[in-house]
Design an enzyme around this catalytic site. Structure first.
Site, PDB file in Angstrom:
ATOM      1  N   HIS A  47     -49.740   1.319 -55.571  1.00 55.46           N
ATOM      2  CA  HIS A  47     -49.153   0.092 -55.719  1.00 55.46           C
ATOM      3  C   HIS A  47     -48.914  -0.379 -57.384  1.00 55.46           C
ATOM      4  CE1 HIS A  47     -51.371  -0.782 -51.904  1.00 55.46           C
ATOM      5  NE2 HIS A  47     -50.106  -0.796 -51.398  1.00 55.46           N
ATOM      6  N   LYS A  84     -53.919  -8.097 -38.199  1.00 51.51           N
ATOM      7  CA  LYS A  84     -54.464  -7.038 -38.910  1.00 51.51           C
ATOM      8  C   LYS A  84     -55.768  -7.045 -39.330  1.00 51.51           C
ATOM      9  CE  LYS A  84     -52.029  -3.519 -41.719  1.00 51.51           C
ATOM     10  NZ  LYS A  84     -50.641  -3.174 -42.618  1.00 51.51           N
ATOM     11  N   ARG A 143     -43.623   6.764 -50.456  1.00 47.41           N
ATOM     12  CA  ARG A 143     -44.589   7.856 -50.625  1.00 47.41           C
ATOM     13  C   ARG A 143     -43.734   9.018 -50.291  1.00 47.41           C
ATOM     14  NH1 ARG A 143     -49.399   4.623 -48.406  1.00 47.41           N
ATOM     15  NH2 ARG A 143     -47.646   3.854 -47.224  1.00 47.41           N
ATOM     16  N   SER A 177     -54.194   2.459 -48.925  1.00 45.83           N
ATOM     17  CA  SER A 177     -55.380   1.568 -49.000  1.00 45.83           C
ATOM     18  C   SER A 177     -56.215   2.075 -47.929  1.00 45.83           C
ATOM     19  CB  SER A 177     -54.797   0.225 -48.766  1.00 45.83           C
ATOM     20  OG  SER A 177     -54.058  -0.209 -49.570  1.00 45.83           O
TER      21      SER A 177
HETATM   22  P1  ADP Z   1     -48.108  -2.882 -45.788  1.00 47.55           P
HETATM   23  O1  ADP Z   1     -49.126  -3.324 -44.598  1.00 47.55           O
HETATM   24  O2  ADP Z   1     -46.845  -3.931 -45.711  1.00 47.55           O
HETATM   25  O3  ADP Z   1     -47.351  -1.521 -45.603  1.00 47.55           O
HETATM   26  P2  ADP Z   1     -49.261  -1.902 -48.020  1.00 47.55           P
HETATM   27  O4  ADP Z   1     -50.112  -2.654 -48.849  1.00 47.55           O
HETATM   28  O5  ADP Z   1     -50.030  -0.805 -47.303  1.00 47.55           O
HETATM   29  O6  ADP Z   1     -48.599  -2.938 -46.899  1.00 47.55           O
HETATM   30  O7  ADP Z   1     -48.164  -1.403 -48.671  1.00 47.55           O
HETATM   31  C1  ADP Z   1     -47.154  -2.208 -49.621  1.00 47.55           C
HETATM   32  C2  ADP Z   1     -46.056  -1.320 -49.876  1.00 47.55           C
HETATM   33  O8  ADP Z   1     -46.380  -0.499 -50.888  1.00 47.55           O
HETATM   34  C3  ADP Z   1     -45.171  -0.612 -48.995  1.00 47.55           C
HETATM   35  O9  ADP Z   1     -43.761  -0.475 -49.198  1.00 47.55           O
HETATM   36  C4  ADP Z   1     -45.698   0.774 -49.096  1.00 47.55           C
HETATM   37  O10 ADP Z   1     -45.041   1.761 -48.697  1.00 47.55           O
HETATM   38  C5  ADP Z   1     -46.330   0.758 -50.754  1.00 47.55           C
HETATM   39  N1  ADP Z   1     -47.226   1.894 -51.046  1.00 47.55           N
HETATM   40  C6  ADP Z   1     -48.531   1.676 -50.598  1.00 47.55           C
HETATM   41  N2  ADP Z   1     -49.038   2.870 -51.052  1.00 47.55           N
HETATM   42  C7  ADP Z   1     -48.353   3.266 -51.876  1.00 47.55           C
HETATM   43  C8  ADP Z   1     -48.505   4.498 -53.027  1.00 47.55           C
HETATM   44  N3  ADP Z   1     -49.597   4.983 -52.794  1.00 47.55           N
HETATM   45  N4  ADP Z   1     -47.528   4.725 -53.651  1.00 47.55           N
HETATM   46  C9  ADP Z   1     -46.238   4.048 -53.482  1.00 47.55           C
HETATM   47  N5  ADP Z   1     -46.128   2.892 -52.743  1.00 47.55           N
HETATM   48  C10 ADP Z   1     -47.204   2.536 -51.958  1.00 47.55           C
END
Ligand code: ADP
Length: 159
Positions: free
Chosen positions: A17, A41, A90, A128
């Site tokens: 992130h 969630k 990703r 996460s």
């Molecule tokens: P959500 O529940 O909205 O998917 P996340 O916190 O899992 O929330 O992810 C938020 C955004 O960050 C999404 O666009 C996700 O694809 C991106 N994201 C999550 N992990 C990574 C990572 N390791 N590298 C790049 N982008 C990521």
């Protein structure tokens, strides 16, 4: 000055992130990180905790703001008058869901566009949920999240 919203669960925020925020920061003058309050969630950290983590990590960085939001992203975007959404990609597996969501949002709000940023490949497998799983078994997460989050995860799982 161009502004963008980066929405997500950030439960917790990972190096992946952070990498996306840094990339977005080069393209936009203001990044508004929007922490989703999703009652459906099950989250490890409360929205307040997640906002607090992100605020601490970006303390003193001009142009990066953090806030929680509920409800539809398009309503939040309209309220803030910011019509660019950042999402991280990703792997191909992210694409279908992200594509569907971006087009649904644009259907609901035609002025809204989603910009996808590819993370550094060293974070391309990072999520996460994986970090939480490793942390819950006291595994080494030093390459996955910043020090502050390592401590917070340790605290959560220390019983
Ligand atoms: P959500 O529940 O909205 O998917 P996340 O916190 O899992 O929330 O992810 C938020 C955004 O960050 C999404 O666009 C996700 O694809 C991106 N994201 C999550 N992990 C990574 C990572 N390791 N590298 C790049 N982008 C990521």
């Amino acid at each position: 000055m161009k502004k963008a919203i980066y929405p997500g669960s950030f439960d917790p925020i990972t190096n992946g992130h952070l990498d996306v925020v840094e990339r977005a920061y080069k393209l936009f003058g203001e990044i508004h990180i929007a922490v989703i309050q999703n009652p459906g969630k099950n989250s490890l950290f409360s929205v307040e905790e997640r906002i607090d983590h992100i605020q601490k990590l970006f303390h003193g960085k001009p142009g990066v703001f953090v806030e929680g939001f509920r409800g539809l992203l398009i309503d939040y975007a309209k309220k803030k008058s910011i019509f660019t959404i950042i999402r991280g990609l990703r792997a191909v597996s992210d694409f279908e869901y992200e594509f569907q969501m971006a087009l649904t949002n644009r259907h609901l709000c035609p002025e809204l566009d989603t910009v996808f940023l590819m993370t550094d490949d060293k974070y391309s497998y990072l999520s996460s949920s994986l970090v939480k799983q490793v942390a819950s078994f006291n595994g080494n997460i030093t390459d996955f999240v910043p020090g502050l989050i390592q401590q917070e995860l340790k605290r959560k799982f220390a019983v």
